[in-house]
Enzyme design. Sequence first.
Site, PDB file in Angstrom:
ATOM      1  N   SER A  51      24.988 114.355  37.992  1.00 57.52           N
ATOM      2  CA  SER A  51      25.565 113.279  39.005  1.00 57.52           C
ATOM      3  C   SER A  51      26.910 113.016  38.663  1.00 57.52           C
ATOM      4  O   SER A  51      27.493 112.387  39.576  1.00 57.52           O
ATOM      5  CB  SER A  51      24.725 112.145  38.348  1.00 57.52           C
ATOM      6  OG  SER A  51      23.176 112.407  38.315  1.00 57.52           O
ATOM      7  N   GLY A  93      18.958 119.226  40.633  1.00 48.91           N
ATOM      8  CA  GLY A  93      18.214 119.320  39.331  1.00 48.91           C
ATOM      9  C   GLY A  93      17.109 118.292  39.009  1.00 48.91           C
ATOM     10  O   GLY A  93      16.081 118.996  38.569  1.00 48.91           O
ATOM     11  N   HIS A  94      17.191 117.366  39.375  1.00 47.56           N
ATOM     12  CA  HIS A  94      16.236 116.414  39.242  1.00 47.56           C
ATOM     13  C   HIS A  94      15.060 116.519  40.062  1.00 47.56           C
ATOM     14  O   HIS A  94      13.807 116.480  39.985  1.00 47.56           O
ATOM     15  CB  HIS A  94      16.859 114.773  39.692  1.00 47.56           C
ATOM     16  CG  HIS A  94      17.729 114.317  38.609  1.00 47.56           C
ATOM     17  ND1 HIS A  94      18.937 114.026  39.350  1.00 47.56           N
ATOM     18  CD2 HIS A  94      18.071 113.966  37.549  1.00 47.56           C
ATOM     19  CE1 HIS A  94      19.973 113.531  38.640  1.00 47.56           C
ATOM     20  NE2 HIS A  94      19.050 113.489  37.557  1.00 47.56           N
ATOM     21  N   ASP A 149      20.281 119.264  29.434  1.00 39.32           N
ATOM     22  CA  ASP A 149      20.422 118.446  28.530  1.00 39.32           C
ATOM     23  C   ASP A 149      19.687 119.267  27.260  1.00 39.32           C
ATOM     24  O   ASP A 149      18.652 118.639  27.112  1.00 39.32           O
ATOM     25  CB  ASP A 149      20.134 117.165  28.655  1.00 39.32           C
ATOM     26  CG  ASP A 149      20.879 116.540  29.860  1.00 39.32           C
ATOM     27  OD1 ASP A 149      22.137 116.010  29.442  1.00 39.32           O
ATOM     28  OD2 ASP A 149      20.758 116.844  30.983  1.00 39.32           O
ATOM     29  N   LEU A 170      24.704 121.342  38.028  1.00 40.14           N
ATOM     30  CA  LEU A 170      24.533 120.330  38.913  1.00 40.14           C
ATOM     31  C   LEU A 170      24.671 118.846  37.835  1.00 40.14           C
ATOM     32  O   LEU A 170      23.857 118.911  36.848  1.00 40.14           O
ATOM     33  CB  LEU A 170      23.397 120.154  39.668  1.00 40.14           C
ATOM     34  CG  LEU A 170      23.544 120.766  40.919  1.00 40.14           C
ATOM     35  CD1 LEU A 170      22.202 121.107  41.560  1.00 40.14           C
ATOM     36  CD2 LEU A 170      24.295 119.702  41.801  1.00 40.14           C
TER      37      LEU A 170
HETATM   38  P1  AMP Z   1      19.858 112.401  34.031  1.00 38.93           P
HETATM   39  O1  AMP Z   1      19.560 111.690  35.127  1.00 38.93           O
HETATM   40  O2  AMP Z   1      21.213 113.061  34.045  1.00 38.93           O
HETATM   41  O3  AMP Z   1      19.661 111.621  32.961  1.00 38.93           O
HETATM   42  O4  AMP Z   1      19.143 113.557  34.187  1.00 38.93           O
HETATM   43  C1  AMP Z   1      17.458 113.252  34.398  1.00 38.93           C
HETATM   44  C2  AMP Z   1      16.825 114.623  33.930  1.00 38.93           C
HETATM   45  O5  AMP Z   1      17.289 115.752  34.903  1.00 38.93           O
HETATM   46  C3  AMP Z   1      17.252 115.342  32.492  1.00 38.93           C
HETATM   47  O6  AMP Z   1      15.886 115.941  31.871  1.00 38.93           O
HETATM   48  C4  AMP Z   1      18.105 116.304  32.775  1.00 38.93           C
HETATM   49  O7  AMP Z   1      18.015 117.216  31.915  1.00 38.93           O
HETATM   50  C5  AMP Z   1      17.629 116.741  33.963  1.00 38.93           C
HETATM   51  N1  AMP Z   1      18.869 117.456  35.079  1.00 38.93           N
HETATM   52  C6  AMP Z   1      20.152 117.056  34.830  1.00 38.93           C
HETATM   53  N2  AMP Z   1      20.908 117.726  35.486  1.00 38.93           N
HETATM   54  C7  AMP Z   1      20.176 119.054  35.681  1.00 38.93           C
HETATM   55  C8  AMP Z   1      20.295 120.416  36.291  1.00 38.93           C
HETATM   56  N3  AMP Z   1      21.323 120.600  36.807  1.00 38.93           N
HETATM   57  N4  AMP Z   1      19.362 121.142  36.281  1.00 38.93           N
HETATM   58  C9  AMP Z   1      18.094 120.806  35.641  1.00 38.93           C
HETATM   59  N5  AMP Z   1      17.896 119.593  35.102  1.00 38.93           N
HETATM   60  C10 AMP Z   1      18.842 118.657  35.181  1.00 38.93           C
END
Ligand code: AMP
Length: 298
Positions: free
Chosen positions: A180, A30-31, A144, A178
Amino acid sequence: MRTTRTFAETRAAAAGPVGLVPTMGFLHEGHLSLIESAGRDGGTVVMSLFVNPLQFDRDDDLAGYPRDLERDVALAKEAGADIVFAPPVEEMYPGRQLAKVTVDIVTDRLEGPNRPGHFDGVATVVAKLFAGIQPARAYFGRKDAQQLVVVRRMAHDLSMPVDVIGRPIIREEDGVALSSRNVFLSGPERARARCLSLGLLRAADLVEAGERDAGKLTAAVAAEITDVGVEVEYIALAGQDLAEPLDTLDRSAFLALAAWVGGTRLIDNVHFDLSDDGFFADRGTRLATQSVLYAGSD
Ligand code: AMP
């Protein structure tokens, strides 16, 4: 690719317009898809890795959040990031943070009441990243969904010259979004988590078959979540601007849920984008192989 620790170092290392991908690390596809999007748009791609204490509403969640800088740097490099900005807490919060950013109304429902202070923490850290790095574009996942609305609204209302870009959800092979946090799920819990995306994808089928009633769509999701090991916090249809609750799907919107699977809180959603051709359900993209999240585990 370079790794930087301060805002000044990051600005000095960047050439031309910057595409920023803010994350809390422990990277997955995703990231990485956000890095790739930023790369396609050109300029310098900066990925920030920072587990932001301000946005956690539970101390145990912050303490246990998965972290592995070396792993993340290697993955970000492979995906095409030019700079990984991994600041220590003292760079982000050099003293007590007296100035904070609050975005009203759009934080009143869904995640807002369930995670007190969360969106103030998100808006504040993203505002700091925008101020300190000065990106032309910033990339966020639709995973999100409410966070994307909050950040867009903040950038708009505070006249920040940043183009906020939302990208589709990346899902595992079986449909689970997905996250973390998926690494915390035991084998049986991981199997249980499937019902969340199954419910949302079922609702997507209904919308494409003509269903517009919010109650029927949320009920269709709930009907898939029958396992006693899964506790739903909310299932709701929300207009894309999150201005008011939606009884009928009559504009671009998303159907979102939060649920506890054992001790892990998961969120997921499906977006319905309205165009001249009607509603398109954005079901996200599925990986064809196992996620890098599980590399090294059996
Ligand atoms: P996080 O590290 O969880 O704060 O996420 C960082 C960025 O990655 C945010 O913009 C999330 O929306 C995006 N993100 C997390 N999981 C996914 C996913 N499965 N698909 C697409 N973007 C994601």
